[in-house]
Structure formats: structure tokens, C-alpha cells
Design an enzyme around this catalytic site. Structure first.
Site, PDB file in Angstrom:
ATOM      1  N   ASP A   1      19.366  54.354  37.082  1.00  0.00           N
ATOM      2  CA  ASP A   1      20.520  55.247  37.285  1.00  0.00           C
ATOM      3  C   ASP A   1      20.268  56.587  36.597  1.00  0.00           C
ATOM      4  O   ASP A   1      20.563  57.655  37.138  1.00  0.00           O
ATOM      5  CB  ASP A   1      21.835  54.593  36.826  1.00  0.00           C
ATOM      6  CG  ASP A   1      21.738  53.886  35.483  1.00  0.00           C
ATOM      7  OD1 ASP A   1      20.621  53.769  34.922  1.00  0.00           O
ATOM      8  OD2 ASP A   1      22.788  53.440  34.973  1.00  0.00           O
TER       9      ASP A   1
ATOM     10  N   ASP B   1      13.826  58.792  48.711  1.00  0.00           N
ATOM     11  CA  ASP B   1      14.661  59.629  49.584  1.00  0.00           C
ATOM     12  C   ASP B   1      15.251  60.798  48.789  1.00  0.00           C
ATOM     13  O   ASP B   1      15.310  61.930  49.261  1.00  0.00           O
ATOM     14  CB  ASP B   1      15.821  58.823  50.200  1.00  0.00           C
ATOM     15  CG  ASP B   1      15.468  58.240  51.567  1.00  0.00           C
ATOM     16  OD1 ASP B   1      14.278  57.965  51.800  1.00  0.00           O
ATOM     17  OD2 ASP B   1      16.384  58.061  52.403  1.00  0.00           O
TER      18      ASP B   1
ATOM     19  N   LYS C   1      15.768  48.512  35.636  1.00  0.00           N
ATOM     20  CA  LYS C   1      17.161  48.328  35.222  1.00  0.00           C
ATOM     21  C   LYS C   1      17.161  47.192  34.203  1.00  0.00           C
ATOM     22  O   LYS C   1      17.785  46.144  34.375  1.00  0.00           O
ATOM     23  CB  LYS C   1      18.023  48.018  36.467  1.00  0.00           C
ATOM     24  CG  LYS C   1      19.520  47.979  36.230  1.00  0.00           C
ATOM     25  CD  LYS C   1      20.135  49.331  35.940  1.00  0.00           C
ATOM     26  CE  LYS C   1      21.617  49.185  35.618  1.00  0.00           C
ATOM     27  NZ  LYS C   1      22.235  50.440  35.125  1.00  0.00           N
TER      28      LYS C   1
ATOM     29  N   ASP D   1      12.582  52.835  47.169  1.00  0.00           N
ATOM     30  CA  ASP D   1      13.119  53.242  48.469  1.00  0.00           C
ATOM     31  C   ASP D   1      14.171  54.327  48.266  1.00  0.00           C
ATOM     32  O   ASP D   1      14.153  55.376  48.913  1.00  0.00           O
ATOM     33  CB  ASP D   1      13.732  52.020  49.169  1.00  0.00           C
ATOM     34  CG  ASP D   1      14.353  52.388  50.508  1.00  0.00           C
ATOM     35  OD1 ASP D   1      13.703  53.118  51.278  1.00  0.00           O
ATOM     36  OD2 ASP D   1      15.502  51.968  50.771  1.00  0.00           O
TER      37      ASP D   1
ATOM     38  N   TYR E   1      13.388  43.005  48.988  1.00  0.00           N
ATOM     39  CA  TYR E   1      13.003  43.055  50.403  1.00  0.00           C
ATOM     40  C   TYR E   1      12.433  41.739  50.906  1.00  0.00           C
ATOM     41  O   TYR E   1      12.509  41.437  52.084  1.00  0.00           O
ATOM     42  CB  TYR E   1      11.955  44.147  50.639  1.00  0.00           C
ATOM     43  CG  TYR E   1      12.521  45.528  50.772  1.00  0.00           C
ATOM     44  CD1 TYR E   1      13.141  46.154  49.700  1.00  0.00           C
ATOM     45  CD2 TYR E   1      12.436  46.217  51.975  1.00  0.00           C
ATOM     46  CE1 TYR E   1      13.649  47.429  49.822  1.00  0.00           C
ATOM     47  CE2 TYR E   1      12.940  47.492  52.105  1.00  0.00           C
ATOM     48  CZ  TYR E   1      13.546  48.094  51.029  1.00  0.00           C
ATOM     49  OH  TYR E   1      14.042  49.352  51.156  1.00  0.00           O
TER      50      TYR E   1
HETATM   51  C1  IPM Z   1      11.193  53.345  54.057  1.00  0.00           C
HETATM   52  C2  IPM Z   1      12.244  52.835  55.001  1.00  0.00           C
HETATM   53  C3  IPM Z   1      12.081  51.343  55.178  1.00  0.00           C
HETATM   54  C4  IPM Z   1      12.257  50.719  53.814  1.00  0.00           C
HETATM   55  C5  IPM Z   1      13.027  50.713  56.210  1.00  0.00           C
HETATM   56  C6  IPM Z   1      12.856  51.335  57.574  1.00  0.00           C
HETATM   57  C7  IPM Z   1      12.885  49.215  56.281  1.00  0.00           C
HETATM   58  O1  IPM Z   1      13.507  53.179  54.538  1.00  0.00           O
HETATM   59  O2  IPM Z   1       9.994  53.191  54.380  1.00  0.00           O
HETATM   60  O3  IPM Z   1      11.553  53.891  53.007  1.00  0.00           O
HETATM   61  O4  IPM Z   1      13.382  50.469  53.370  1.00  0.00           O
HETATM   62  O5  IPM Z   1      11.242  50.459  53.171  1.00  0.00           O
HETATM   63 MG    MG Z   2      13.492  54.410  52.819  1.00  0.00          MG
END
Ligand code: IPM
Ligand code: MG
Length: 361
Positions: free
Chosen positions: A228, A256, A196, A252, A147
Site C-alpha cells: 500500500d 499498471d 504485505k 499486476d 493467480y
Molecule cells: C497483465 C494482465 C493479465 C494479468 C490478465 C490479462 C490476466 O492484466 O498481463 O498484467 O493479470 O496478468
Molecule cells: Mg495487468
């Protein structure tokens, strides 16, 4: 007591979900005799529209002048919104990354917990989930790695080429590893460090530093897992995880995935912490521009983020417990927003969900 909270409503469903969290916080203030003083701070698309940039220096200063920051979500539809015609450093997400970096918010805690009441919304088979469900936190490094590495797009020999670099130094790894082991000490004392290391140098350094830090926590059992494999284990046997410790990009993606198995990404809160008690609290989900303004968003992730804020930044444990219990109670009473709705339950909108949670406080 009196606390200063910076509020970033943001874009898409951001304003709606933050309003519900504020509703719940105001109820807490009334019930426990506190004052929350809110300062509106612009970030993301709303800041681009008002100020031409996704985050101004004044906005950063206003956050710094507060005890903590509560945020909704930022960004728009990446194919249709005019914000994405701007150069990358002027797009909404750049504001969030700059804020995380400027405030030194290197430790991102994302809990993923399966409520008994939401088992029906969990996409994983009952025989995998079993009676015990799962209860984990992802400790994601937030201000390093891909990032924040150098990036560029250049023409080389008539061919466009893009570079993104993934760098970590040992100090960045050490401080997040310490946070991971510290939180494990308050939980079930297990850390799975995800990397990784079979491919990346940054992961091999990660492993080495995590092993050093682990020596200071003899009570914590730990292991390493390749990212993975971790993605697979999260759906195969999520109950095995207590603390997942990982770098920025892996965190990240895995967060999710972890949130979706809780029934909905609309349930997952997060805290981004610095070395001090100052923190930024936001749901882990995005701005869902497709449902913005329709009163369909699930405000629970933001409300639970507000609870984390009370616990970690304002030192109000009892008040934080009250919010978490209120959320459990409304789920027990079968109130559901559309993302977690199953047959026989009561469908409510974003505002009504805020109302019923506030009423439980
Ligand atoms: C998160 C989001 C952010 C990230 C984006 C909006 C830049 O996906 O907070 O997980 O990738 O960190
Ligand atoms: Mg995210």
C-alpha cells in the site's frame, strides 16, 4: 541469422499492434541481415472462436518450437463479450495464464521509464518529477500466488462463498528474487521488495527468502516496502525506485500504476522469462476493445517488447538498441498517438507510428 518467432496477435487491438511490431522487426531483419520466421499461434478470444478453447495443446507446442513468442493482447469487454458467459477456465485470460504456466515463464520484467519527450503526458506535477524523471523495472513473479492458487465458489449454509488461495513456496520466491537482484546488478543496484508482511504469511516468507538471497548480492542495497505504501510512493516519489521486486498480484496492480505515470500505458513493454533464454514478450496493457480496428492504438509498447525479445531471447543487443533509439527519435520528432498527444504535436495512427519507427531503423 535465422530465428523462429511465434506470433500471438490475440484480440481487440492485438492484431494491429503486432502488425506494427512485425513491420519494425522486418526492417531490422533487412538492415542487419537476419531472417525472422513467424508462426501464427491462436490464443484468447480468437482461439475460443476458432477452436472452442482459449489455448490448444498445438498452440503451446508451436510456442515451444520457437525461439520466442511475441504477443499483442487478449480478451474482450468483460460485460458485453460472449466470451465472458463461458465458465472461467474457458475465457480468454485463462489461455494466457495457462501459457505462462506451461512455458515456465515465472519472471515478468516491466520497465517504466519517463521519456523526456513525454513529460507533458505524465500526470504527476513537475516539482515531483524534477529533472531526473524516473527509470525503474518491476520484477513481477508470474506463475504463483493468487493467480494459480486453488479457487472455488461453493454454497455454505445457503450462502454463496468464494475462495482464492495465495500460496508461495520458498523455491518460487527464491528464483524470482535472484532474477530481481541479477537485474539490479546491471542497473543502479537497488532493490525494493514489496509485500504485505504486516498481514500475510506468504509475504512474511517472501521477506525471509529475499533477505537470504540479498546476502549473495552485497553490492545491491535493498529494502522492504509494504504494497500500500508502494502504491503511494509511486506517485509521490517515483524517482526513488530502481528494481521493484514483488509477487504476482501486487505486480499486476503496481505495473499498471507505474505505466500510467510514464504518460500512457501504451508505452509499457514487458518480458516474461523462464530459466532459459526463451521468453514471451507482450505490452503490459490490455486489448482495448473499444478502440479496436480504429487505427488509434499506440503500438510502441509492443514494438519495445519486440526490442526486449531481441535483447533477452535472441541475443541481438545492437538490433534492440536500434529499435529503442528509433522510438526515442520519433518521439523527439513529435509524432504522437492519441494517448500521448499534447498540443503542437503531430497526431498519427497506429500504422503511421509503425511506419515512422521502421523508417528510423
Ligand atoms: C497483465 C494482465 C493479465 C494479468 C490478465 C490479462 C490476466 O492484466 O498481463 O498484467 O493479470 O496478468
Ligand atoms: Mg495487468
Amino acid at each position: 541469422m535465422n530465428f523462429k518467432i511465434a506470433l500471438i496477435k490475440g484480440d481487440g487491438i492485438g492484431p494491429e499492434i503486432v502488425d506494427e511490431a512485425v513491420k519494425v522487426l522486418n526492417k531490422v531483419a533487412e538492415r542487419y541481415g537476419h531472417t525472422f520466421e513467424y508462426t501464427r499461434v491462436l490464443m484468447g478470444g480468437e482461439s475460443i472462436d476458432a477452436c472452442g478453447v482459449p489455448l490448444t495443446d498445438e498452440a503451446i507446442a508451436a510456442c515451444r518450437a520457437s525461439d520466442s513468442v511475441l504477443m499483442g493482447s487478449i480478451g474482450g469487454n468483460t460485460t458485453t463479450s460472449p466470451w465472458y458467459k463461458l465458465e472461467p477456465s474457458l475465457r480468454p485470460e485463462a489461455g494466457l495464464l495457462k501459457l505462462r504456466k506451461s512455458l515456465g515463464l515465472f519472471a515478468n520484467i516491466r520497465p517504466a521509464y519517463l521519456y523526456d519527450e513525454l513529460k507533458a503526458a505524465c500526470p504527476i506535477k513537475d516539482e515531483i518529477i524534477g529533472d531526473k524523471g524516473f527509470d525503474m523495472v518491476i520484477m513481477r513473479e508470474l506463475t504463483g500466488g493468487l493467480y494459480f492458487g486453488e479457487r472455488k465458489t461453493v454454497m455454505e449454509n445457503g450462502v454463496l462463498k468464494a475462495y482464492d488461495s495465495l500460496t508461495y513456496d520458498e523455491n518460487e520466491i527464491r528464483r524470482i528474487a535472484i532474477k530481481g537482484f541479477e537485474i539490479a546488478m546491471k542497473r543502479r543496484k537497488n532493490v525494493v521488495s514489496v509485500d504485505k508482511a504486516n498481514v500475510l504469511d506468504s509475504s512474511r516468507l517472501w521477506r525471509k527468502v529475499v533477505e537470504e538471497v540479498a546476502k549473495d548480492y552485497p553490492e545491491v542495497t535493498y529494502s522492504h516496502m509494504l504494497v500500500d505504501n508502494c502504491a503511494m510512493q509511486l506517485v509521490k516519489n517515483p524517482g526513488q525506485f530502481d528494481v521493484i521486486l514483488t509477487e504476482n498480484m501486487f505486480g499486476d496492480i503496481l505495473s499498471d500504476e507505474a505505466s500510467e505515470i510514464t504518460g500512457s500505458i501504451g508505452m509499457l513493454s514487458s518480458a516474461s522469462l523462464s530459466e532459459t533464454s526463451f521468453g514471451l514478450y507482450e505490452p503490459s496493457h490490455g486489448s482495448a476493445p473499444d478502440i479496436a480496428g480504429t487505427n488509434q492504438a499506440n503500438p510502441i509498447a509492443t514494438i519495445l517488447s519486440a526490442a526486449m525479445m531481441l535483447r533477452f531471447s535472441l541475443n541481438l543487443d545492437e538490433e534492440a538498441d536500434a529499435i529503442e533509439t528509433a522510438v526515442k527519435n520519433v518521439l523527439k520528432k513529435d509524432y504522437r498517438t492519441v494517448d500521448i498527444m499534447s498540443e503542437g504535436q503531430t497526431l498519427v495512427g497506429c500504422r503511421e507510428m509503425g511506419d515512422v519507427i521502421a523508417a528510423e531503423i
